[in-house]
Design a protein around this motif. Structure first.
Motif, PDB file in Angstrom:
ATOM      1  N   ALA A   1       8.656   7.408   2.363  1.00 43.41           N
ATOM      2  CA  ALA A   1       8.897   7.897   3.761  1.00 43.41           C
ATOM      3  C   ALA A   1       7.247   8.772   3.828  1.00 43.41           C
ATOM      4  N   GLU A   2       7.179   9.689   2.983  1.00 39.16           N
ATOM      5  CA  GLU A   2       5.886  10.546   3.343  1.00 39.16           C
ATOM      6  C   GLU A   2       4.698   9.823   2.941  1.00 39.16           C
ATOM      7  N   ALA A   3       4.617   9.014   1.549  1.00 39.11           N
ATOM      8  CA  ALA A   3       3.619   8.399   1.792  1.00 39.11           C
ATOM      9  C   ALA A   3       2.991   6.909   2.968  1.00 39.11           C
TER      10      ALA A   3
ATOM     11  N   LEU B   1       1.431  -0.883  -0.004  1.00 37.41           N
ATOM     12  CA  LEU B   1      -0.034  -0.013  -0.165  1.00 37.41           C
ATOM     13  C   LEU B   1       1.113   1.088  -0.189  1.00 37.41           C
ATOM     14  N   VAL B   2       1.872   1.192   0.876  1.00 35.39           N
ATOM     15  CA  VAL B   2       2.338   2.390   0.859  1.00 35.39           C
ATOM     16  C   VAL B   2       3.306   2.315  -0.801  1.00 35.39           C
ATOM     17  N   ARG B   3       4.534   1.194  -1.332  1.00 32.76           N
ATOM     18  CA  ARG B   3       4.537   1.507  -2.314  1.00 32.76           C
ATOM     19  C   ARG B   3       3.735   1.923  -3.114  1.00 32.76           C
ATOM     20  N   HIS B   4       2.160   1.577  -3.533  1.00 33.64           N
ATOM     21  CA  HIS B   4       1.043   2.259  -3.942  1.00 33.64           C
ATOM     22  C   HIS B   4       1.047   3.631  -4.180  1.00 33.64           C
ATOM     23  N   VAL B   5       1.538   4.377  -2.308  1.00 33.36           N
ATOM     24  CA  VAL B   5       1.023   5.582  -2.920  1.00 33.36           C
ATOM     25  C   VAL B   5       1.793   6.216  -3.652  1.00 33.36           C
TER      26      VAL B   5
END
Length: 87
Positions: A20-22, A7-11
């Protein structure tokens, strides 16, 4: 709190944010939705009472709203919702 790296990578990939922001954004959103079910029911019931709604309107509305939460809540009967609010 577990944050799914996919999910972090997708965002990050779809928003232009750094990883880091995601991650920070995902953590903020997840913490917003981390309210325990009983607390959510009590809080939402109080909000609706504040606006003059009656229990006959409130409990069906709570059931409908619960079905639309990001994290699916169990399908609670009106009686179960009343027990959460009034004990």
């Amino acid at each position: 709190m577990h944050v799914d790296p996919r999910l972090v990578r997708h965002v990050a990939e779809t928003s232009g944010l750094s990883p880091a922001e995601a991650r920070r954004l995902v953590e903020d959103v997840l913490s917003f939705h981390d309210e325990p079910l009983e607390d959510w029911v009590r809080r939402r019931h109080a909000e609706l009472k504040t606006y003059g709604r009656k229990n006959d309107e409130i409990f069906p509305l709570l059931r409908a709203e619960l079905r639309g939460l990001v994290v699916a809540a169990p399908d609670l009967s009106e009686r179960q919702l009343r027990r959460i609010v009034y004990g």
